[in-house]
Structures are given as C-alpha cells and as structure tokens.
Design a protein around this motif. Structure first.
Motif, PDB file in Angstrom:
ATOM      1  N   GLY A 108     -52.120  14.802  14.691  1.00  0.00           N
ATOM      2  CA  GLY A 108     -53.096  14.492  13.644  1.00  0.00           C
ATOM      3  C   GLY A 108     -53.185  15.592  12.593  1.00  0.00           C
TER       4      GLY A 108
ATOM      5  N   GLY B 249     -54.474   7.815  11.306  1.00  0.00           N
ATOM      6  CA  GLY B 249     -55.127   8.298  12.519  1.00  0.00           C
ATOM      7  C   GLY B 249     -54.882   7.360  13.687  1.00  0.00           C
ATOM      8  N   ALA B 250     -55.183   6.091  13.498  1.00  0.00           N
ATOM      9  CA  ALA B 250     -54.986   5.114  14.568  1.00  0.00           C
ATOM     10  C   ALA B 250     -53.514   4.877  14.857  1.00  0.00           C
ATOM     11  CB  ALA B 250     -55.673   3.797  14.188  1.00  0.00           C
TER      12      ALA B 250
ATOM     13  N   THR C  83     -51.818   7.989  16.610  1.00  0.00           N
ATOM     14  CA  THR C  83     -52.385   8.111  17.959  1.00  0.00           C
ATOM     15  C   THR C  83     -51.824   7.028  18.870  1.00  0.00           C
ATOM     16  OG1 THR C  83     -54.423   9.063  17.076  1.00  0.00           O
ATOM     17  CG2 THR C  83     -54.514   8.147  19.295  1.00  0.00           C
TER      18      THR C  83
ATOM     19  N   VAL D 114     -58.172   5.203  23.416  1.00  0.00           N
ATOM     20  CA  VAL D 114     -57.441   5.290  22.146  1.00  0.00           C
ATOM     21  C   VAL D 114     -58.385   5.457  20.956  1.00  0.00           C
ATOM     22  CG1 VAL D 114     -55.790   4.124  20.626  1.00  0.00           C
ATOM     23  CG2 VAL D 114     -55.486   4.032  23.092  1.00  0.00           C
ATOM     24  N   PRO D 115     -59.509   4.735  20.848  1.00  0.00           N
ATOM     25  CA  PRO D 115     -60.434   5.010  19.739  1.00  0.00           C
ATOM     26  C   PRO D 115     -60.988   6.431  19.753  1.00  0.00           C
ATOM     27  CG  PRO D 115     -60.881   2.847  20.655  1.00  0.00           C
ATOM     28  CD  PRO D 115     -59.922   3.507  21.581  1.00  0.00           C
TER      29      PRO D 115
ATOM     30  N   THR E   7     -58.403   8.642  18.487  1.00  0.00           N
ATOM     31  CA  THR E   7     -58.257   8.426  17.045  1.00  0.00           C
ATOM     32  C   THR E   7     -59.299   9.205  16.261  1.00  0.00           C
ATOM     33  OG1 THR E   7     -57.330   6.219  17.419  1.00  0.00           O
ATOM     34  CG2 THR E   7     -58.262   6.653  15.250  1.00  0.00           C
TER      35      THR E   7
ATOM     36  N   ASP F 241     -58.426  11.820  13.400  1.00  0.00           N
ATOM     37  CA  ASP F 241     -58.998  11.739  12.052  1.00  0.00           C
ATOM     38  C   ASP F 241     -59.605  13.072  11.627  1.00  0.00           C
ATOM     39  OD1 ASP F 241     -58.280   9.097  11.923  1.00  0.00           O
ATOM     40  OD2 ASP F 241     -60.268   8.322  12.444  1.00  0.00           O
TER      41      ASP F 241
ATOM     42  N   GLY G 228     -60.416   1.758  11.230  1.00  0.00           N
ATOM     43  CA  GLY G 228     -59.508   2.568  12.036  1.00  0.00           C
ATOM     44  C   GLY G 228     -59.810   2.464  13.522  1.00  0.00           C
TER      45      GLY G 228
ATOM     46  N   ALA H 105     -57.477   0.948  16.475  1.00  0.00           N
ATOM     47  CA  ALA H 105     -57.155   1.762  17.643  1.00  0.00           C
ATOM     48  C   ALA H 105     -57.420   1.009  18.937  1.00  0.00           C
ATOM     49  CB  ALA H 105     -57.952   3.064  17.606  1.00  0.00           C
TER      50      ALA H 105
ATOM     51  N   ASP I 160     -50.613  -3.591  12.965  1.00  0.00           N
ATOM     52  CA  ASP I 160     -51.108  -2.843  11.809  1.00  0.00           C
ATOM     53  C   ASP I 160     -50.885  -3.630  10.522  1.00  0.00           C
ATOM     54  OD1 ASP I 160     -52.200  -0.332  10.719  1.00  0.00           O
ATOM     55  OD2 ASP I 160     -50.250  -0.209   9.758  1.00  0.00           O
TER      56      ASP I 160
END
Length: 368
Positions: free
Chosen positions: A174, A211-212, A215, A266-267, A270, A274, A311, A315, A359
């Motif tokens: 990141g 970011g997402a 990751t 995962v979030p 993320t 970020d 995002g 994620a 995505d």
C-alpha cells in the motif's frame, strides 16, 4: 503349493496334480517341473488335475495360462480339469498373439474434437463451481439464521493467519502504491502547474481502486493459495472422507469459517492499505512543496465517504471470491502432491482473474 507326478497307467489319472496355493513365492520350481514334464512327453496328451487348488496370484495365473497355450504336436493337447470356477474366471481368454501385437496407433484429434473437449471441460468446471456456490450460499444463509452454526473460534484462527500475519506485506504494498502513483502523477501535473490536484488523484485512486485491488491480489497470492493447499492436502490424506464418515458437512466444517474470515479480514486490510498509501503520497508531495496539512485539507474536499465505502464493498466482494475459489479448488484436488500444487496455482490465477473482472463490473455499475 505342491505338484505330484503320477504314472499314466490309467486314462483318467492325471500326469500333474496342482493343489494348495500357487503364489510368486514358490511358483518357479513348479513351473520348471511342469515344463520338464511337457518336454518328456511331447507327442501324447497330458492331464493336469487342478481340483485341489485353493488360491492363485498373478504368478499362478500366468502358470496356468502358459500351460493352456503351450505349442504341442497334433493330438497331444493339454487338459486342465477340476479348476474351481472362481479361479478359472481369473485366467485370460485372449490368445497369446494378443500379447505381442502392436498397439493401434491413435489418430491425432482434430480441431473440432479438441475444441469440443475444451468446451466440455469448461462446462463441467462451471457446473461444479455453480453447485459449490449454491452450497456456500446455503451455508451462509444458515449461519445468519441459526445459532451455533458458525465455529467462531475457527473463524478467529483463520482470520489471524490470513489477516494479522499479512499486515506487513499489505502495508508495504500500500505504501509503495501511494508513492508510485503520487510521483508519476506529480511529474505530469508539475508541467501545467496543477500539482495540488495530485492529491485528488491519489485519494480517489487509493480509496476507490488501488487499496482494495492490491490488497485482494496480495490476499489471493498469500491466502487463496493457502486455502487450496490446506483443503487439498486434507483431500489427499482422505480427511475429507473422514469428515463425511462422521456425518459432518465439509462446507460448514471447512469452507464456512474461511469465507467469513476472508469477508471480515480483506476490508480491514484495505483500510490499512488506504491509510499507508495516502501517507506515502503525502511524503512524495513534500518534494513538490505540498505539506502534510495542505495535503490533508485538500484531501477532505477531494474525496467523500462514498469513495471509502465503495472500496470497502469491493474488498468484501474480493475476499469472498478469493475464499470461494480457494476452497473449491482445494475440494477438487486429485490424488498426489502434484495435484495440491496445481490446485494452489489454479486458485491464485483464477482469483486474480475474477478480482479484475469484479473490479470492472463494480466500476461500470457504480459509474452508471
């Protein structure tokens, strides 16, 4: 295993008696004895009594088959009598010439045939994946509607391995993404005197996309492969069969904790990506005479809470897709260590493809 020679004084008497067990351990001397008998009497018929045989293995089968198909003078046939039906069923019936006949050469498949095979395999994989998705959806529905379905201790263990241990690599990726994006945009923006708008690009890119996305790719390479390898090893070691034998559902027992852990982890990863991405961008912009406070205040006006939530939504979807693909590849593992490696590789490649596809779908739908 034993054999007895008898004098051919009477017609019904046997020239050779086979009895007991004929196995590879002691078939050689008996075989030599039988061939020696045949060589001493090449012109008269011989009778072999096999009524006393109890068991034969591959060596015994080969011995009886050889005796049945010995080349003899006309009228000097070999009769094997009294062989039990269950043992007689083991003796091949094809002629000896079939053993030396060259295998038929296979014609190479044509383009249409190869295309059909590929389509058939892909259709079977798609059907298997749809069935697995249905089972996962059912398990998730039961987890939300019933108590005691989810083993939260297992979810926590998976989340620790997949999430907490992945924090360093996620922070590194990141931070570097923020530095690279800010530096590349700033070089172009400086030419037109719009360096301040680099903040907009870094903020939107990190919060909505990079970011997402980054990751998820790291998570797929690190954890998606681990899911496939872990479950694949259990499949090879027949632990999945043991789970089924105990009346447990592998989806609920193995897959569900990994799905929930991925959706939760995962979030969170993320968010960390970020933050460090924005910090990396801010550090780069110091070189272009934009301080931290100026970066912060302009960032607040450049991005909205919706960018951040988009995002996080991406994620969560990426994490769910990675976990589903990794677990499905693990359960579909064949036999052997090679299959485990192939499953892990397939899980990573397929996960990255679907991350990009999802995505793109999110971008099209949200922009529309």
């Amino acid at each position: 295993m034993s054999a007895t020679n008898t004098a051919p004084a009477e017609a019904p008497r046997a020239d050779l008696i086979l009895k007991g067990r004929i196995t590879a351990f002691g078939a050689a001397p008996l075989w030599a004895q039988a061939l020696e008998l045949l060589s001493r009497h090449p012109k008269r018929p011989l009778v072999i009594d096999a009524s006393g045989l109890e068991l034969i293995d591959d060596a015994g089968i080969a011995l009886i088959y050889d005796l049945q198909h010995q080349a003899r003078e006309p009228g000097a046939a070999i009769e094997i009598r009294g062989l039990a039906p269950n043992l007689a069923a083991l003796i091949p019936t094809y002629p000896p010439a079939e053993l030396t006949r060259a295998a038929d050469s296979m014609q190479p498949a044509g383009r249409i045939e190869r295309l059909g095979r590929v389509v058939s395999r892909r259709a079977a994989e798609a059907a298997s994946m749809l069935g697995f998705l249905g089972a996962c959806a059912l398990a998730l529905g039961q987890a939300l509607s019933r108590r005691g379905v989810v083993r939260w201790r297992e979810v926590l263990n998976v989340a620790t391995e997949a999430g907490a241990n992945a924090v360093p690599i996620v922070l590194l990726i990141g931070f570097l993404m923020g530095v690279i994006i800010a530096f590349e945009i700033a070089l172009v923006a400086r030419e037109v005197g719009a360096v301040i708008f680099v903040v907009d690009g870094v903020g939107v890119a990190m919060l909505r996309e990079l970011g997402a996305l980054m990751t998820a790719i790291v998570f797929a390479g690190r954890t998606g492969a681990a899911f496939a390898a872990q479950i694949g090893t259990q499949k090879v070691n027949e632990e999945i069969n043991a789970i089924l034998t105990f009346g447990l559902d592998p989806i609920r027992f193995l897959v569900l904790p990994r799905l929930l852990a991925a959706v939760l982890v995962v979030p969170l990863l993320t968010v960390l990506a970020d933050i460090v991405g924005l910090v990396g961008g801010a550090l780069v912009l110091i070189r272009f005479d934009i301080g931290f406070f100026q970066f912060y205040h302009h960032l607040l006006g450049a991005v909205a809470i919706g960018d951040f939530l988009v995002g996080l939504m991406k994620a969560a979807a990426f994490g769910l897709a990675i976990a589903v693909i990794g677990c499905q590849r693990g359960l579909a593992t064949g036999a052997g260590a090679t299959s485990v490696g192939l499953s892990a590789t397939s899980a990573v490649v397929t996960s990255i493809i679907w991350i990009v596809v999802l995505d793109g779908l999110f971008t099209v739908l949200l922009d529309a």
